[in-house]
Design an enzyme around this catalytic site. Structure first.
Site, PDB file in Angstrom:
ATOM      1  N   ASP A 299       0.829  -1.203   0.000  1.00 56.06           N
ATOM      2  CA  ASP A 299       0.000   0.000   0.000  1.00 56.06           C
ATOM      3  C   ASP A 299       0.870   1.261   0.000  1.00 56.06           C
ATOM      4  O   ASP A 299       0.411   2.339   0.352  1.00 56.06           O
ATOM      5  CB  ASP A 299      -0.998  -0.007   1.171  1.00 56.06           C
ATOM      6  CG  ASP A 299      -0.286  -0.045   2.516  1.00 56.06           C
ATOM      7  OD1 ASP A 299       0.953  -0.203   2.521  1.00 56.06           O
ATOM      8  OD2 ASP A 299      -0.958   0.090   3.544  1.00 56.06           O
TER       9      ASP A 299
ATOM     10  N   HIS B  33      23.148   6.116 -18.166  1.00 58.77           N
ATOM     11  CA  HIS B  33      22.236   6.349 -17.037  1.00 58.77           C
ATOM     12  C   HIS B  33      22.328   5.177 -16.052  1.00 58.77           C
ATOM     13  O   HIS B  33      21.312   4.621 -15.640  1.00 58.77           O
ATOM     14  CB  HIS B  33      20.795   6.550 -17.528  1.00 58.77           C
ATOM     15  CG  HIS B  33      20.580   7.850 -18.230  1.00 58.77           C
ATOM     16  ND1 HIS B  33      19.389   8.210 -18.817  1.00 58.77           N
ATOM     17  CD2 HIS B  33      21.413   8.912 -18.432  1.00 58.77           C
ATOM     18  CE1 HIS B  33      19.497   9.412 -19.361  1.00 58.77           C
ATOM     19  NE2 HIS B  33      20.714   9.859 -19.148  1.00 58.77           N
TER      20      HIS B  33
ATOM     21  N   ASP C 245      27.094  11.575 -11.823  1.00 61.47           N
ATOM     22  CA  ASP C 245      26.160  12.524 -12.443  1.00 61.47           C
ATOM     23  C   ASP C 245      24.995  12.586 -11.471  1.00 61.47           C
ATOM     24  O   ASP C 245      24.194  11.647 -11.407  1.00 61.47           O
ATOM     25  CB  ASP C 245      25.753  11.993 -13.824  1.00 61.47           C
ATOM     26  CG  ASP C 245      24.851  12.953 -14.595  1.00 61.47           C
ATOM     27  OD1 ASP C 245      24.290  13.882 -13.981  1.00 61.47           O
ATOM     28  OD2 ASP C 245      24.703  12.757 -15.817  1.00 61.47           O
TER      29      ASP C 245
ATOM     30  N   ASP D  62      22.084  19.803 -12.590  1.00 62.85           N
ATOM     31  CA  ASP D  62      22.541  18.640 -13.365  1.00 62.85           C
ATOM     32  C   ASP D  62      24.051  18.755 -13.529  1.00 62.85           C
ATOM     33  O   ASP D  62      24.520  19.460 -14.414  1.00 62.85           O
ATOM     34  CB  ASP D  62      21.831  18.616 -14.728  1.00 62.85           C
ATOM     35  CG  ASP D  62      22.058  17.302 -15.475  1.00 62.85           C
ATOM     36  OD1 ASP D  62      22.758  16.424 -14.950  1.00 62.85           O
ATOM     37  OD2 ASP D  62      21.524  17.176 -16.592  1.00 62.85           O
TER      38      ASP D  62
ATOM     39  N   HIS E 259      25.815  10.543 -27.151  1.00 62.54           N
ATOM     40  CA  HIS E 259      24.663  11.310 -26.650  1.00 62.54           C
ATOM     41  C   HIS E 259      24.809  12.789 -26.997  1.00 62.54           C
ATOM     42  O   HIS E 259      25.884  13.243 -27.390  1.00 62.54           O
ATOM     43  CB  HIS E 259      24.490  11.129 -25.131  1.00 62.54           C
ATOM     44  CG  HIS E 259      25.682  11.573 -24.302  1.00 62.54           C
ATOM     45  ND1 HIS E 259      25.997  12.898 -24.098  1.00 62.54           N
ATOM     46  CD2 HIS E 259      26.622  10.870 -23.624  1.00 62.54           C
ATOM     47  CE1 HIS E 259      27.063  12.983 -23.318  1.00 62.54           C
ATOM     48  NE2 HIS E 259      27.482  11.756 -23.026  1.00 62.54           N
TER      49      HIS E 259
ATOM     50  N   HIS F 204      21.107  20.373 -22.940  1.00 63.57           N
ATOM     51  CA  HIS F 204      19.646  20.408 -22.854  1.00 63.57           C
ATOM     52  C   HIS F 204      19.236  21.520 -21.904  1.00 63.57           C
ATOM     53  O   HIS F 204      19.998  21.931 -21.037  1.00 63.57           O
ATOM     54  CB  HIS F 204      19.094  19.054 -22.379  1.00 63.57           C
ATOM     55  CG  HIS F 204      19.661  18.571 -21.062  1.00 63.57           C
ATOM     56  ND1 HIS F 204      19.203  19.007 -19.844  1.00 63.57           N
ATOM     57  CD2 HIS F 204      20.660  17.687 -20.783  1.00 63.57           C
ATOM     58  CE1 HIS F 204      19.889  18.408 -18.877  1.00 63.57           C
ATOM     59  NE2 HIS F 204      20.787  17.606 -19.417  1.00 63.57           N
TER      60      HIS F 204
ATOM     61  N   HIS G  43      15.560  17.713 -17.758  1.00 65.93           N
ATOM     62  CA  HIS G  43      15.500  17.924 -19.202  1.00 65.93           C
ATOM     63  C   HIS G  43      14.272  18.806 -19.396  1.00 65.93           C
ATOM     64  O   HIS G  43      13.161  18.320 -19.507  1.00 65.93           O
ATOM     65  CB  HIS G  43      15.352  16.602 -19.966  1.00 65.93           C
ATOM     66  CG  HIS G  43      16.563  15.721 -19.838  1.00 65.93           C
ATOM     67  ND1 HIS G  43      16.564  14.388 -20.168  1.00 65.93           N
ATOM     68  CD2 HIS G  43      17.819  15.991 -19.410  1.00 65.93           C
ATOM     69  CE1 HIS G  43      17.769  13.879 -19.951  1.00 65.93           C
ATOM     70  NE2 HIS G  43      18.550  14.828 -19.484  1.00 65.93           N
TER      71      HIS G  43
ATOM     72  N   GLU H  62      27.663  19.003 -21.478  1.00 68.45           N
ATOM     73  CA  GLU H  62      28.082  17.736 -20.907  1.00 68.45           C
ATOM     74  C   GLU H  62      28.677  16.757 -21.908  1.00 68.45           C
ATOM     75  O   GLU H  62      28.130  15.685 -22.145  1.00 68.45           O
ATOM     76  CB  GLU H  62      26.905  17.066 -20.199  1.00 68.45           C
ATOM     77  CG  GLU H  62      25.630  16.968 -21.040  1.00 68.45           C
ATOM     78  CD  GLU H  62      24.540  16.148 -20.340  1.00 68.45           C
ATOM     79  OE1 GLU H  62      24.870  15.096 -19.778  1.00 68.45           O
ATOM     80  OE2 GLU H  62      23.376  16.570 -20.355  1.00 68.45           O
TER      81      GLU H  62
ATOM     82  N   TYR I 210      33.479   7.614 -23.747  1.00 69.25           N
ATOM     83  CA  TYR I 210      33.179   6.336 -23.083  1.00 69.25           C
ATOM     84  C   TYR I 210      33.815   5.195 -23.874  1.00 69.25           C
ATOM     85  O   TYR I 210      33.543   5.039 -25.065  1.00 69.25           O
ATOM     86  CB  TYR I 210      31.663   6.130 -23.001  1.00 69.25           C
ATOM     87  CG  TYR I 210      30.942   7.357 -22.480  1.00 69.25           C
ATOM     88  CD1 TYR I 210      30.770   7.569 -21.107  1.00 69.25           C
ATOM     89  CD2 TYR I 210      30.475   8.335 -23.366  1.00 69.25           C
ATOM     90  CE1 TYR I 210      30.140   8.712 -20.644  1.00 69.25           C
ATOM     91  CE2 TYR I 210      29.845   9.482 -22.900  1.00 69.25           C
ATOM     92  CZ  TYR I 210      29.681   9.669 -21.548  1.00 69.25           C
ATOM     93  OH  TYR I 210      29.061  10.801 -21.087  1.00 69.25           O
TER      94      TYR I 210
ATOM     95  N   ARG J 195      32.652  11.969 -18.142  1.00 70.29           N
ATOM     96  CA  ARG J 195      31.717  13.030 -18.542  1.00 70.29           C
ATOM     97  C   ARG J 195      31.949  14.202 -17.586  1.00 70.29           C
ATOM     98  O   ARG J 195      32.216  13.998 -16.395  1.00 70.29           O
ATOM     99  CB  ARG J 195      30.273  12.533 -18.454  1.00 70.29           C
ATOM    100  CG  ARG J 195      29.240  13.605 -18.789  1.00 70.29           C
ATOM    101  CD  ARG J 195      27.852  13.033 -19.132  1.00 70.29           C
ATOM    102  NE  ARG J 195      27.179  12.370 -18.036  1.00 70.29           N
ATOM    103  CZ  ARG J 195      26.988  11.059 -17.937  1.00 70.29           C
ATOM    104  NH1 ARG J 195      27.459  10.258 -18.873  1.00 70.29           N
ATOM    105  NH2 ARG J 195      26.343  10.538 -16.913  1.00 70.29           N
TER     106      ARG J 195
ATOM    107  N   GLU K  61      29.986  17.854 -16.677  1.00 76.10           N
ATOM    108  CA  GLU K  61      28.736  18.562 -16.963  1.00 76.10           C
ATOM    109  C   GLU K  61      28.532  19.723 -16.006  1.00 76.10           C
ATOM    110  O   GLU K  61      28.668  19.577 -14.787  1.00 76.10           O
ATOM    111  CB  GLU K  61      27.550  17.593 -16.823  1.00 76.10           C
ATOM    112  CG  GLU K  61      26.196  18.256 -17.017  1.00 76.10           C
ATOM    113  CD  GLU K  61      25.060  17.242 -17.065  1.00 76.10           C
ATOM    114  OE1 GLU K  61      25.191  16.180 -16.431  1.00 76.10           O
ATOM    115  OE2 GLU K  61      24.056  17.523 -17.733  1.00 76.10           O
TER     116      GLU K  61
END
Ligand SMILES: [Mn+2]
Length: 483
Positions: free
Chosen positions: A76, A276, A293, A304, A383, A387, A394, A423, A427, A445, A447
């Site tokens: 619940d 991600h 990240d 971000d 990528h 953004h 985003h 960013e 990789y 990365r 960013e």
């Protein structure tokens, strides 16, 4: 003076926030922002702007906006309730089961809310009810179930319904059925009735940030910077990715973030190549990089930020060579975040630096110009690099038609007041074909959050170190303090 202060110093709105809410944070004494929200006047202003657009569509226009539906988690239980960003932007209401009606003819705002319920409120706290809704700026407020009738009558009366609903499928069907009843054919159809998707309209309103919004984003960024610093300072003693994530998450929570801006990505070594990466539960192997990240949310505004650092405080030669390319690419991308430049220019600039750098290292073969055009770099940078950011990480709004160069490179001209990320990354997952083993298992990365201004791009997260030496010093310094 930080560039944000400079960019906003001429804006009178700045003065409408209480002094303690201004940018008083210093690196030495991070300020906590528990429960901080933008003033009701901000939401009233957004409603007035939308009402003006609705009125311009013609008589009989009704705006209907729906709150985020609740989501069961297990048993619940429910997932933490976070209001829909469009709905929040227009109302400031954080409660579930709420519907906003804006009557463009009359210029009125009616809020439909769940009924007060002493038994339920014992569990989850006070509900708005009619009085609370009016206190939040509603001209009229109606509780369910009576609100059903109010909604249906408004939908029947309207000639045009501007519908703002991102996630509530049941409500979508209800409104569709009221505007275009099921099974209506021929003479039964009211051809005069028009249903308009209002989301792009609100999305466009959200693209240019108001000064108060930029300040809230700055607070989210500042809290998130502290989170990153905590993770870096502790990382020499951490043995699992979970500790890295916990260092950030605990810090931003303590500074007032009730929500994360998005699910934390804290990957060591090859896990940094999973864009991600959702697990954050693997051991940190010696000599690996940590890619984090992660950010918290302050008053519904996001941040971000990504940093990549050596877990033990020392980059290897290969890690460092790739890191410096990404850093250079990020700087090239940031320099393109200026009024009038197309959105995709930053992607082009960053990708060019990465492509050239990978040619220099022998990871991409051939002439630099040819290699860039061929797009071999896409394998290493799969990528987009920029953004919008705001209430959503985003954020809403159009980037214009995509440039032929890349599907994530828009042609829309940037404008002062936009907030965007920058960013780039490289990789090289374990097992990547045609790449020597020494490069494999490295994911990088970097960013930051950038405000487009009439002058220089303003890096809101510039206070968090990015240079390789500074990151090494932070990790080593943290380790030393703990000894
Ligand atoms: Mn991002």
């Amino acid at each position: 003076m930080r560039c944000l202060t400079a960019a906003l110093s001429m804006v009178s709105l700045l003065g409408s926030l209480p002094g303690s809410m201004l940018l008083a944070q210093t690196p030495q004494a991070p300020m906590a922002h528990h429960g901080l929200r933008l003033p009701d006047a901000f939401f009233a202003g957004n409603r007035a702007a939308l009402l003006a657009k609705a009125k311009a569509m013609g008589p009989g226009t009704l705006v209907v906006a729906k709150s985020m539906p609740t989501q069961p988690s297990s048993g619940d239980g429910e997932h933490p309730y976070r209001q829909d960003s469009d709905f929040y932007y227009l109302t400031g209401v954080e409660e579930e089961h709420a519907v906003a009606l804006l009557d463009a003819d009359k210029g009125t705002y009616t809020l439909l809310v769940q009924a007060r319920d002493p038994r339920r409120e014992t569990y989850t706290g006070t509900r708005l009810g009619v009085a609370g809704a009016k206190a939040k700026g509603a001209d009229e407020a109606v509780e369910y179930p009576a609100a059903e009738k109010t909604l249906n009558e408004a939908l029947q009366r309207a000639k045009r319904v501007v519908f703002i609903n991102n996630f509530d499928d049941a409500f979508r069907l209800k409104v569709l059925d009221a505007v275009y009843p099921k099974g209506t054919v021929g003479w039964k159809v009211d051809y005069e009735k028009i249903l308009v998707d209002g989301r792009p309209i609100v999305g466009e309103m959200r693209v240019i940030k108001q000064p108060m919004e930029v300040q809230m984003i700055q607070r989210a960024v500042d809290a998130s910077i502290e989170g990153h610093l905590a993770a870096m300072r502790g990382s020499a003693t951490f043995t699992n990715e979970g500790q890295v994530a916990a260092a950030l998450e605990g810090t931003v929570r303590a500074l007032g973030a009730r929500f994360l801006s998005y699910q934390t990505i804290a990957g060591a070594g090859g896990n940094g190549c999973v864009l991600h990466y959702p697990f954050n539960d693997q051991p940190i192997t010696p000599g690996s990089l940590i890619l984090m990240d992660a950010s918290g949310e302050i008053g519904f505004y996001t941040s971000d930020i990504t940093r990549t650092w050596p877990a033990n405080g020392t980059f290897t030669g290969e890690q460092r060579a790739l890191y410096d390319i990404v850093l250079k690419a990020q700087e090239a991308g940031i320099q393109e975040l200026r009024p009038g430049r197309p959105h995709g220019a930053s992607m082009r600039a960053a990708a060019r630096v990465i492509s050239d750098g990978l040619v220099d290292l022998g990871l991409i073969q051939g002439d630099k110009e040819e290699a860039f055009k061929r797009g071999d770099w896409n394998k290493f940078l799969p990528h987009g690099v920029s953004h919008y950011l705001g209430l959503d990480v985003h954020d809403a709004g159009s980037y214009g038609p995509a440039d032929t160069f890349h599907r994530h490179a828009g042609t829309r001209a940037l404008a002062a007041g936009m907030v965007l990320t920058m960013e780039p990354g490289i990789y090289i997952p374990k097992g990547m074909e045609g790449v020597a083993a020494k490069w494999q298992g490295i994911g990088i990365r970097i960013e930051d959050v950038i405000l487009v201004t009439a002058n220089e791009p303003c890096n809101l997260s510039a206070r968090l170190p990015r240079r390789a030496e500074d990151l090494e010093a932070l990790v080593r310094g943290g380790a030393k303090r703990l000894k």
